[in-house]
Design a protein around this motif. Structure first.
Motif, short mmCIF file in Angstrom:
data_model
loop_
_atom_site.label_atom_id
_atom_site.label_comp_id
_atom_site.label_asym_id
_atom_site.label_seq_id
_atom_site.Cartn_x
_atom_site.Cartn_y
_atom_site.Cartn_z
N ARG A 160 0.83 -1.20 0.00
CA ARG A 160 0.00 0.00 0.00
C ARG A 160 0.87 1.26 0.00
O ARG A 160 0.51 2.28 -0.59
CB ARG A 160 -0.92 0.01 1.23
N LYS A 205 1.97 2.13 -3.31
CA LYS A 205 0.85 2.46 -4.21
C LYS A 205 0.99 3.87 -4.78
O LYS A 205 0.77 4.09 -5.98
CB LYS A 205 -0.46 2.34 -3.42
N GLY A 248 -3.72 -10.82 -4.76
CA GLY A 248 -4.97 -10.11 -4.46
C GLY A 248 -4.73 -8.74 -3.86
O GLY A 248 -5.38 -7.75 -4.22
N ILE A 249 -3.77 -8.66 -2.92
CA ILE A 249 -3.48 -7.36 -2.29
C ILE A 249 -2.92 -6.39 -3.32
O ILE A 249 -3.28 -5.21 -3.36
CB ILE A 249 -2.48 -7.54 -1.13
N SER A 302 -5.56 -5.00 -5.70
CA SER A 302 -6.49 -4.05 -5.06
C SER A 302 -5.95 -2.63 -5.09
O SER A 302 -6.70 -1.66 -4.95
CB SER A 302 -6.77 -4.49 -3.62
N ASN A 303 -4.62 -2.50 -5.25
CA ASN A 303 -3.99 -1.17 -5.24
C ASN A 303 -4.30 -0.35 -6.50
O ASN A 303 -4.23 0.88 -6.46
CB ASN A 303 -2.47 -1.30 -5.11
N GLN A 319 -7.05 -0.31 -8.38
CA GLN A 319 -8.45 -0.10 -8.75
C GLN A 319 -8.76 1.36 -9.06
O GLN A 319 -9.53 1.67 -9.97
CB GLN A 319 -9.35 -0.59 -7.60
N SER A 320 -8.13 2.28 -8.28
CA SER A 320 -8.41 3.71 -8.51
C SER A 320 -7.90 4.16 -9.88
O SER A 320 -8.46 5.07 -10.49
CB SER A 320 -7.76 4.55 -7.40
#
Length: 831
Positions: free
Chosen positions: A727, A730, A809-810, A813-814, A816-817
């Protein structure tokens, strides 16, 4: 300024804090549990024993030992032995521990029965207290009868618990308590029977138990008796549980180390992104100290808050441990909460977060405003001397903290060394992987695959830290599963058609033929008929055992001097032993010198080698022998192994009893055989090895559940570190992905680039962790357990793909924006 900057970066700082909370929670919960355990052992030591001190002997006390016992005026006594019992109501039979009690034992604590009055009435009414679980198993109720040898007694109550009995021992041989005056009537104490005489004492307040132990124990030891006080027993129990505590502490400490790695990694990236802001501050007049303190205060705040939250979670978690370990604790654990663990948690969180974050923080100190404004990957670093000083401080702290946990400098040094080696191996593998990709870059791969590989060594990459975090967590839990498979393999008894699974003990010479006939009448084979002769050592290499026993400088272990050896004679070796020194003598002729074979552990503990002389006392007859050979014995095999084996032609005429073995197909055949033998031969004891195997397996499952629980902390902390690290990066990756979209990259391509990158990271970290665990477990199996290593498939087929998919998966998810919004919208939002 620190507060204002922290508010703007609160999401990332919360992820830093999450990295350390779990480790602090684990350490605090286990520290508090260990403290409660020690306090309970001290406060309940009398209740555990039921008396202030006990004198016990494995044989009827000698005249001198009995004189000492009588002079102390025992308040209660017991003779206990293991035997078969029968329930006439339904014909059920079971191996139990018969305890013949006399007097008001226990003096502390109580015998818990159903009904409650049976605990005191059984002596007066002349009935038996039968283990409550055993009564449920055989559908017995108060008022039914139980047959013990030649004696039949009414059952007056179900025995739920009593001082001195543990759950594990009761699972093997459940207790049956009867008045001592009925023991002789059972006719079970025959030649060769294993029995124990115990005398219980309630001391006055002025009696110095330590001095009593010092004065009397040598005299009683000389008479083959022993003295135990409630304080020495609690210390012994404390040491036993302390070993478990040390292991759990180290597991928790590893979880904390993973959190600290997450802190160091995240702060490293966080500070690199803040360097331009720091440069502006310095240009406006901020000093080195001010710019350094802004971020030091932030990290210290994270440490204090994370330590406090972790300590509070630890206080709640430690309440679970009594339920996890209740099968192994001989008492009910009372939990008390103190302020110390909270203080330790806060202090530990502050110190470790600052210590591990100090190296990246120093970059704000050692660069000038101009150098910071020209930030690049090759910017000026802190001096090497400062870096080595910090690494040294971290290692010293790790050693001191490990030493505080396990109270042993050698083991603490070994643990720190092993930790450094593991971290180093994981880091070297990650660096080697990066260099290999750079050197042999697959230029002909697709654009998305090439771009994902390039991301592994781009600026601000986290390949090394993620491989270390993923690999260490995977290594811990994989080692657990590999080692568990080795331990369970060592307990596989009665699983092969040719192996005995029924052992019949205490068969008298006149019963041998009849017992064999009864076994064969049920179409069962008699696999072995082994004679046993009991004896003690009288002299070792010309020195009397009593003289050696009084020598305070002796090197011979105490058990050798006091042990009643159950020996046998035969002309062949069995599959669990082989000769490692000397020559095996199968048979002796009349007049030949007697040469014996001893096990390797006896040779080591008695300081014996081939050619040494030993004189045995065989039921009053002295027998001179010479060590002819030394055998390595695999004691892990649940079968009849012996420390001393005589050749044929020596002991045939000595007083002896026999052990017979057979094999049954199923539980009903076992029950039928046991019922028949106990009915006809009440003195024999029967062990069903399948029940022993089930018990050992259930204990191992409980232990591995506890270890799994602690491994969960390590792997879950590793996941938190992983989430925090990914994260944190990210914000750096968003600009790259937006730039790719601006240049025309499609969402599918960006998704593939990220997916391949995280797939490589997850697969590399988990694969290295599993392979290191495989090597470590192989070494454990060969050098520690001395067992063939058959690896479990769970780490390869469950843990490895599971961790890889989690990382994937983690990571996805980063982005998506980036995928769901336009490039300009994303840039404005991040700005």
């Amino acid at each position: 300024m620190a507060w204002r900057d922290a508010k703007a970066s609160k999401v990332r700082l919360l992820l830093f804090m999450a990295s350390i909370i779990l480790g602090i929670a684990a350490v605090v919960s286990i520290q508090l549990f260990s403290s409660n355990l020690k306090d309970n052992l001290q406060s309940q030591s009398k209740v555990l024993m039921g008396a202030d001190y006990i004198i016990d002997s494995k044989q009827e006390p000698t005249a001198r030992a009995q004189a000492i016992i009588d002079s102390l005026q025992p308040d209660a006594s017991e003779v206990n032995f293991v035997s078969m019992i029968a329930f006439p109501k339904n014909g059920g039979t079971k191996l139990v521990k018969v305890q013949g009690l006399e007097g008001g034992f226990p003096f502390y604590g109580s015998i818990e029965t159903t009904p409650a009055s049976a605990a005191t009435d059984y002596q007066r009414s002349g009935g038996a207290l039968v283990d409550a679980t055993l009564m449920l198993q055989f559908d017995a109720k108060p008022g039914d009868s139980v047959k013990i040898g030649e004696l039949t007694l009414p059952i007056v109550g179900a025995l739920k618990s009593m001082p001195g009995n543990s759950a594990v021992s009761s699972s093997v041989a459940p207790p049956v308590v009867i008045p001592r005056r009925f023991v002789d009537a059972t006719a079970l104490l025959q030649f060769g029977s294993r029995k124990e005489f115990q005398y219980f004492f309630k001391a006055s307040d002025t009696l110095n138990l330590k001095r009593l132990e010092t004065d009397l124990e040598p005299k009683l030891e000389f008479e083959k008796a022993d003295l135990d006080t409630h304080t020495s027993t609690s210390k012994r129990l404390g040491r036993r549980y302390d070993n478990v505590g040390k292991f759990l502490n180290l597991a928790a400490f590893i979880a904390l180390l993973l959190g600290c790695i997450g802190i160091a990694s995240s702060v490293h990236i966080y500070i690199k992104e803040k360097l331009k802001a720091i440069a502006v501050l310095k240009c406006m007049g901020a000093s080195r100290l001010q710019s350094f303190l802004i971020f030091l205060i932030q990290i210290a705040g994270i440490g204090i808050l994370g330590g406090a939250i972790g300590a509070l979670i630890g206080v709640g978690l430690q309440l679970i441990f009594p339920y996890l370990l209740q099968e192994f604790l001989p008492f009910t654990l009372d939990i008390s909460i103190s302020a110390q663990p909270l203080f330790i948690g806060v202090l530990l969180g502050l110190f470790m977060s600052v210590l591990f974050a100090l190296l990246p923080l120093l970059r704000t100190w050692y660069v000038s405003p101009l150098e910071v404004l020209r930030v690049n990957e090759d910017g000026i670093q802190e001096p090497k001397s400062v870096r080595f000083l910090l690494f040294g401080a971290i290692l010293v702290f790790l050693f001191l903290f490990s030493f505080w946990l396990i109270k042993d400098a050698k083991y603490a040094l070994f643990f720190v060394g092993a930790t450094v080696i593991t971290f180093t191996l994981l880091a070297l593998v990650a660096l080697g992987f990066i260099k290999t990709i750079k050197r042999y870059f697959p230029k002909h791969w697709s654009f998305t695959a090439r771009q994902s590989l390039l991301n592994l060594f781009r600026p601000n990459n986290q390949t090394v830290v993620l491989v270390v975090a993923i690999g260490l967590g995977t290594f811990l839990i994989s080692t657990l599963y590999f080692t568990k498979a080795v331990l369970l393999a060592k307990t596989e008894v009665g699983q092969h058609t040719e192996d005995a699974n029924i052992i019949i003990l205490d068969v008298q010479p006149e019963q041998r033929e009849a017992v064999s006939q009864r076994i064969m009448s049920k179409n069962l084979p008699v696999l072995s008929n082994i004679p046993l002769v009991t004896m003690r050592m009288q002299q070792i290499n010309g020195d009397l055992v009593n003289t050696i026993r009084q020598d305070s400088t002796r090197q011979i272990r105490r058990w050798v001097l006091n042990h009643e050896f159950r020996t046998t004679y035969r002309d062949t070796l069995i599959d669990s032993e082989h000769i490692i020194a000397g020559e095996w003598i199968p048979e002796l002729q009349a007049g030949d010198p007697i040469q014996i074979s001893i096990s390797d552990n006896l040779a080591e503990d008695a300081k014996l080698s081939v050619g040494d002389s030993v004189v045995f006392n065989v039921q009053g007859v002295l027998m001179e022998t010479t060590v002819g050979s030394i055998r390595e014995v695999d004691w892990s095999q649940v079968q009849l192994n012996f420390t001393v084996v005589f050749p044929k032609g020596v002991l045939e005429d000595a007083p002896q009893f026999n052990v017979l073995t057979t094999i049954v197909k199923d539980e009903s055949s076992s029950a039928a055989l046991q019922q028949d033998l106990v009915k006809r031969f009440p003195n024999v004891s029967i062990i069903d090895l399948r029940q022993v195997f089930s018990l050992v397996e259930s204990i191992l499952e409980k232990v591995s559940w506890v270890i799994n629980f602690m491994a969960f902390f390590s792997i879950f902390t590793g996941i938190i570190v992983l989430i925090g690290s990914i994260r944190t990066s990210k914000y750096q990756r968003i600009k790259e992905q937006v730039l790719l979209r601006t240049l025309g990259a499609k969402n599918k391509q960006i998704l593939q680039i990220s997916a391949f990158e995280y797939l490589f990271l997850g697969l590399l970290g988990s694969l290295v962790g599993v392979l290191l665990a495989l090597i470590a477990s192989l070494c454990l199996a060969v050098f520690v357990f001395k067992e063939a290593f058959i690896p479990s498939g769970i780490p390869f087929f469950v843990i490895l793909p599971g961790i890889t998919l989690l990382v994937l998966g983690i990571g996805l998810s980063n982005i998506q924006s980036v995928l769901q919004r336009s490039p300009l919208e994303v840039l404005r939002k991040e700005g």
